[in-house]
Design a protein around this motif. Structure first.
Motif, PDB file in Angstrom:
ATOM      1  N   ASP A 170       1.630  -4.016  -6.933  1.00 40.69           N
ATOM      2  CA  ASP A 170       1.340  -3.825  -5.497  1.00 40.69           C
ATOM      3  C   ASP A 170      -0.063  -4.311  -5.063  1.00 40.69           C
ATOM      4  O   ASP A 170      -0.287  -4.832  -4.174  1.00 40.69           O
ATOM      5  CB  ASP A 170       1.313  -2.104  -5.581  1.00 40.69           C
ATOM      6  N   LEU A 171      -0.998  -4.163  -6.047  1.00 46.61           N
ATOM      7  CA  LEU A 171      -2.315  -4.653  -5.737  1.00 46.61           C
ATOM      8  C   LEU A 171      -2.202  -6.148  -5.426  1.00 46.61           C
ATOM      9  O   LEU A 171      -3.063  -6.675  -4.685  1.00 46.61           O
ATOM     10  CB  LEU A 171      -3.176  -4.578  -6.982  1.00 46.61           C
ATOM     11  N   GLN A 172      -1.480  -6.801  -6.193  1.00 44.93           N
ATOM     12  CA  GLN A 172      -1.571  -8.364  -6.092  1.00 44.93           C
ATOM     13  C   GLN A 172      -0.998  -8.515  -4.744  1.00 44.93           C
ATOM     14  O   GLN A 172      -1.699  -9.669  -4.065  1.00 44.93           O
ATOM     15  CB  GLN A 172      -0.451  -8.737  -6.930  1.00 44.93           C
ATOM     16  N   TYR A 173       0.035  -7.958  -4.204  1.00 43.74           N
ATOM     17  CA  TYR A 173       0.325  -8.420  -2.788  1.00 43.74           C
ATOM     18  C   TYR A 173      -0.287  -7.921  -1.899  1.00 43.74           C
ATOM     19  O   TYR A 173      -0.298  -8.410  -0.778  1.00 43.74           O
ATOM     20  CB  TYR A 173       2.065  -7.794  -2.735  1.00 43.74           C
ATOM     21  N   ASN A 177      -1.287 -14.773  -9.643  1.00 43.19           N
ATOM     22  CA  ASN A 177      -0.256 -14.117  -9.970  1.00 43.19           C
ATOM     23  C   ASN A 177      -0.127 -13.354 -11.462  1.00 43.19           C
ATOM     24  O   ASN A 177      -0.342 -12.197 -11.892  1.00 43.19           O
ATOM     25  CB  ASN A 177       0.978 -14.894  -9.821  1.00 43.19           C
ATOM     26  N   ARG A 178      -0.484 -14.585 -12.401  1.00 40.41           N
ATOM     27  CA  ARG A 178      -0.505 -14.010 -13.982  1.00 40.41           C
ATOM     28  C   ARG A 178      -1.832 -13.297 -14.150  1.00 40.41           C
ATOM     29  O   ARG A 178      -1.704 -12.431 -15.028  1.00 40.41           O
ATOM     30  CB  ARG A 178      -0.697 -15.271 -14.836  1.00 40.41           C
ATOM     31  N   GLY A 179      -2.929 -13.450 -13.436  1.00 36.33           N
ATOM     32  CA  GLY A 179      -4.230 -12.982 -13.980  1.00 36.33           C
ATOM     33  C   GLY A 179      -4.110 -11.260 -13.528  1.00 36.33           C
ATOM     34  O   GLY A 179      -4.545 -10.526 -14.566  1.00 36.33           O
ATOM     35  N   THR A 180      -3.423 -10.940 -12.400  1.00 36.02           N
ATOM     36  CA  THR A 180      -3.319  -9.490 -12.321  1.00 36.02           C
ATOM     37  C   THR A 180      -2.304  -8.848 -13.458  1.00 36.02           C
ATOM     38  O   THR A 180      -2.576  -7.768 -13.639  1.00 36.02           O
ATOM     39  CB  THR A 180      -2.728  -9.424 -10.721  1.00 36.02           C
ATOM     40  N   ASN A 181      -1.317  -9.611 -13.881  1.00 38.33           N
ATOM     41  CA  ASN A 181      -0.338  -9.013 -14.731  1.00 38.33           C
ATOM     42  C   ASN A 181      -1.209  -9.086 -16.174  1.00 38.33           C
ATOM     43  O   ASN A 181      -0.733  -7.961 -16.731  1.00 38.33           O
ATOM     44  CB  ASN A 181       0.659 -10.046 -14.872  1.00 38.33           C
ATOM     45  N   ILE A 182      -2.077  -9.898 -16.403  1.00 42.51           N
ATOM     46  CA  ILE A 182      -2.691  -9.823 -17.772  1.00 42.51           C
ATOM     47  C   ILE A 182      -3.683  -8.753 -17.672  1.00 42.51           C
ATOM     48  O   ILE A 182      -3.818  -8.053 -18.406  1.00 42.51           O
ATOM     49  CB  ILE A 182      -3.345 -11.131 -18.142  1.00 42.51           C
ATOM     50  N   SER A 233       0.939  -1.240   0.078  1.00 45.04           N
ATOM     51  CA  SER A 233      -0.076  -0.159  -0.024  1.00 45.04           C
ATOM     52  C   SER A 233       0.870   1.397  -0.091  1.00 45.04           C
ATOM     53  O   SER A 233       0.637   2.123  -0.838  1.00 45.04           O
ATOM     54  CB  SER A 233      -0.786  -0.017   1.190  1.00 45.04           C
ATOM     55  N   ILE A 234       2.109   1.178   0.734  1.00 46.79           N
ATOM     56  CA  ILE A 234       3.007   2.229   0.692  1.00 46.79           C
ATOM     57  C   ILE A 234       3.768   2.522  -0.429  1.00 46.79           C
ATOM     58  O   ILE A 234       3.510   3.580  -1.172  1.00 46.79           O
ATOM     59  CB  ILE A 234       4.047   1.970   1.756  1.00 46.79           C
TER      60      ILE A 234
END
Lengths: 295, 314
Positions: free
Chosen positions: B266-269, B248-253, A112-113
């Motif tokens: 960032d969103l993925q983690y 993981n791949r999904g968010t990249n696509i 988030s940071i």
């Protein structure tokens, strides 16, 4: 090669001061909630960024940055405890689950940071006066850092020994059931400790950030030495942490001299703390606690 | 990018991390060990493979050597570390992994920051990328199958039951003569061997090793796989490995089709972190539960219970 030993000692004090400020919160929450909060690293990072926003983006100066960052990060600490760790503990989560949850929380905060401030390193632009005393090179920031650590040590000593809340913290840490039975509001004690702990982490973040740079891994970069201080000092033991912080600071700075003398890479510097951490865990997991009365 | 190749690549990754997830499942799921330094053993396997293949050792020996060296380190780590409390063990192995990463980052022989180029295990002359990927799938899934069979057989053997007993109650298991340290050391050794083989497969598939590939993040990605899928359920952790990789791949696509206000990594983690906390809060047993222990004696007990119950209801 001549070594400026006075500077090495002085640098050890700086490193030790930083680790002490970072470790106090960790050791208190570890002692009270009985699990190592890996997200403490992100409390440090968050504190650095909030400090940066106040001091640089809002231009309100360094002292105010410390205050605001302490308060905001402290509140985040309370929210994290209330929202995640307390419910987990109530559902009977094991210590492994709590540790994993703290790492997961670390992910959330760290990224988030990163999403808010980007991953580019940021620098405090405040310029600190630098001066020489004899063979020593000193900057204003380092003086502030050391003074903060000393003030913190004295203040925490008084809080722990003289005040009601300090006594309650010690009582809860050594025996939660008995503390509860003696009429201590254990829940409130834990919340206050998380508040102070996270707030102090923010101090460490600002000092580290002002001395080097800020990026989303600022806290993670120094979390293992801080764990080393916590464990060497004895978990939950504030006085142990003071001694341990300076031992680790000294070991790192003298170690760098040794690494250069041996012709090894100075990037092993951080490894010295890791090594002390592992050796302490194996040889003497209770740390230096026996040297002090538990505080 | 070639969509078919993308899918094949995903399948290879699921296989490699499936092996690591299985190894963590053996250590954490069955033996109850908090290995927060999984990446260290993955690193050992990868660098062993890379260094040996440089001097012309055939790939299968490199893989085996990676597993062996990793197992030896697993044993060395376990000797002092297993007597520690869960939290101390976690911190100690985490620090061990970071020290190893520092060493390969700083030392000339391991290529330092620039790493080492690794030749692929099996390179067919004139083969396309797709064929290369298919060959890798064959190799990775062959290793995965062996690991799966081993862990599955262990889990349902008397040995595996002793391990679970220790996980549930160390004192009671010790009282029955099951040495906690022995079982845990063996779990850590075998788990490390599997992670080492996976590391070798990873190195030869990517054809390079870099210190940056072995951040503590890798360890926690594997933890997510195990906790999400279901600790102590081998099918579960494989499912977890697949889901995490696909996610993981999904968010990249997705980032190619949607304009997100936030960086997809960032969103993925952030989502991973939130997911793990939700799983721990609301479904700590994971998607697939630990299956019941099946033995003849237990079957007998169950049948007798049912008989009593049926009698009572008549």
């Amino acid at each position: 090669m001549t070594v400026n030993w006075a500077q090495v000692l002085f640098n050890s004090t700086i490193t030790g001061s930083l680790y002490l400020i970072g470790a106090v919160g960790l050791t208190l929450t570890y002692g009270l909630s009985r699990f190592p909060n890996f997200a403490h690293a992100e409390f440090i990072t968050l504190g650095a960024y909030i400090g940066y926003s106040v001091a640089e983006q809002a231009g309100l100066g360094f002292p105010l940055a410390l205050v605001v960052s302490f308060l905001v990060t402290g509140i985040v600490g309370i929210l994290c405890y209330r929202g995640i760790f307390q419910p987990l503990a109530k559902r009977g989560a094991t210590i492994i689950h709590l540790m994993v949850a703290s790492i997961a929380l670390g992910f959330i905060l760290r990224y988030s940071i990163g999403a808010t401030w980007t991953w580019k390193p940021l620098y405090f632009t405040t310029t600190w006066s630098a001066f020489n005393i004899g063979p020593l090179r000193i900057t204003g920031l380092w003086v502030w850092l050391i003074l903060t650590a000393i003030a913190l040590a004295i203040l925490m000593h008084f809080i722990l020994v003289k005040t009601k809340i300090g006594k309650a913290i010690r009582a809860t840490s050594s025996n939660p059931e008995l503390a509860l039975a003696s009429g201590i509001n254990v829940d409130r004690v834990i919340l206050i400790t998380w508040f102070i702990g996270a707030g102090l982490a923010a101090f460490a973040g600002i000092f580290r950030g002002a001395d080097t740079q800020i990026w989303p891994l600022t806290g993670w970069d120094i979390i293992l030495p801080i764990f080393a201080v916590t464990i060497l000092g004895g978990i939950g033991n504030f006085y142990g942490a003071i001694v341990a912080a300076f031992i680790i600071g000294l070991a790192e700075n003298v170690g760098v001299v040794g690494l250069i003398a041996l012709g090894l890479s100075t990037s092993y510097r951080i490894g010295i703390a890791f090594l002390i951490l592992i050796i302490t865990l194996i040889v003497r997991p209770e740390g230096l606690a026996m040297l002090f009365r538990r505080a | 990018m070639d969509p078919l190749l993308y899918v094949l690549d995903l399948i290879v990754f699921i296989g490699i991390f499936g092996i690591v997830a299985l190894s963590l499942n053996l250590e954490f799921g069955f033996a109850g060990l908090a290995n927060f330094g999984k990446v260290a053993f993955f690193l050992i396997g990868a660098y062993t493979y890379a260094l040996l293949s440089q001097i012309g050792v055939p790939f299968y020996l490199c893989l085996v050597a990676g597993g062996l060296v990793s197992a030896i380190f697993g044993l060395l780590v376990s000797l002092p570390a297993l007597r520690l409390r869960a939290d101390y063990l976690a911190i100690a192995v985490l620090a061990f992994g970071e020290i190893l990463r520092l060493i390969v980052k700083s030392e000339e022989f391991a290529g330092g920051d620039w790493g080492i180029t690794v030749s692929p295990a099996i390179s067919l002359v004139g083969a396309s990328h797709r064929v290369d990927a298919l060959v890798n799938i064959g190799l990775v899934y062959f290793c995965l199958l062996i690991c799966f069979i081993v862990v599955q057989l262990l889990a349902n053997s008397p040995y595996g039951r002793a391990m679970r007993a220790i996980r549930e109650d160390e004192v009671a298991a010790e009282a029955l003569g099951k040495s906690e340290v022995k079982y845990k050391a063996q779990a850590l050794m075998l788990g490390s061997a599997m992670a080492g083989v996976a590391g070798g497969l990873y190195a030869q598939y990517l054809q390079y090793v870099l210190p940056g590939m072995f951040m503590p993040m890798v360890t926690f990605t594997v933890w997510i796989m195990v906790l999400l899928g279901g600790p102590a359920n081998n099918w579960g952790v494989l499912l977890g490995a697949a889901l995490v990789q696909i996610f993981n791949r999904g968010t990249n696509i997705l980032k190619d089709y949607f304009i997100l206000p936030i960086n997809p990594t960032d969103l993925q983690y952030i989502l991973f972190g939130a997911l793990i906390i939700l799983v721990l809060l609301y479904r700590p047993q994971g998607l697939l539960k630990e299956s019941r222990i099946k033995t003849k004696a237990m079957e007998g007990v169950r049948r007798a219970r049912n008989a009593v119950k049926n009698k009572g209801s008549q």
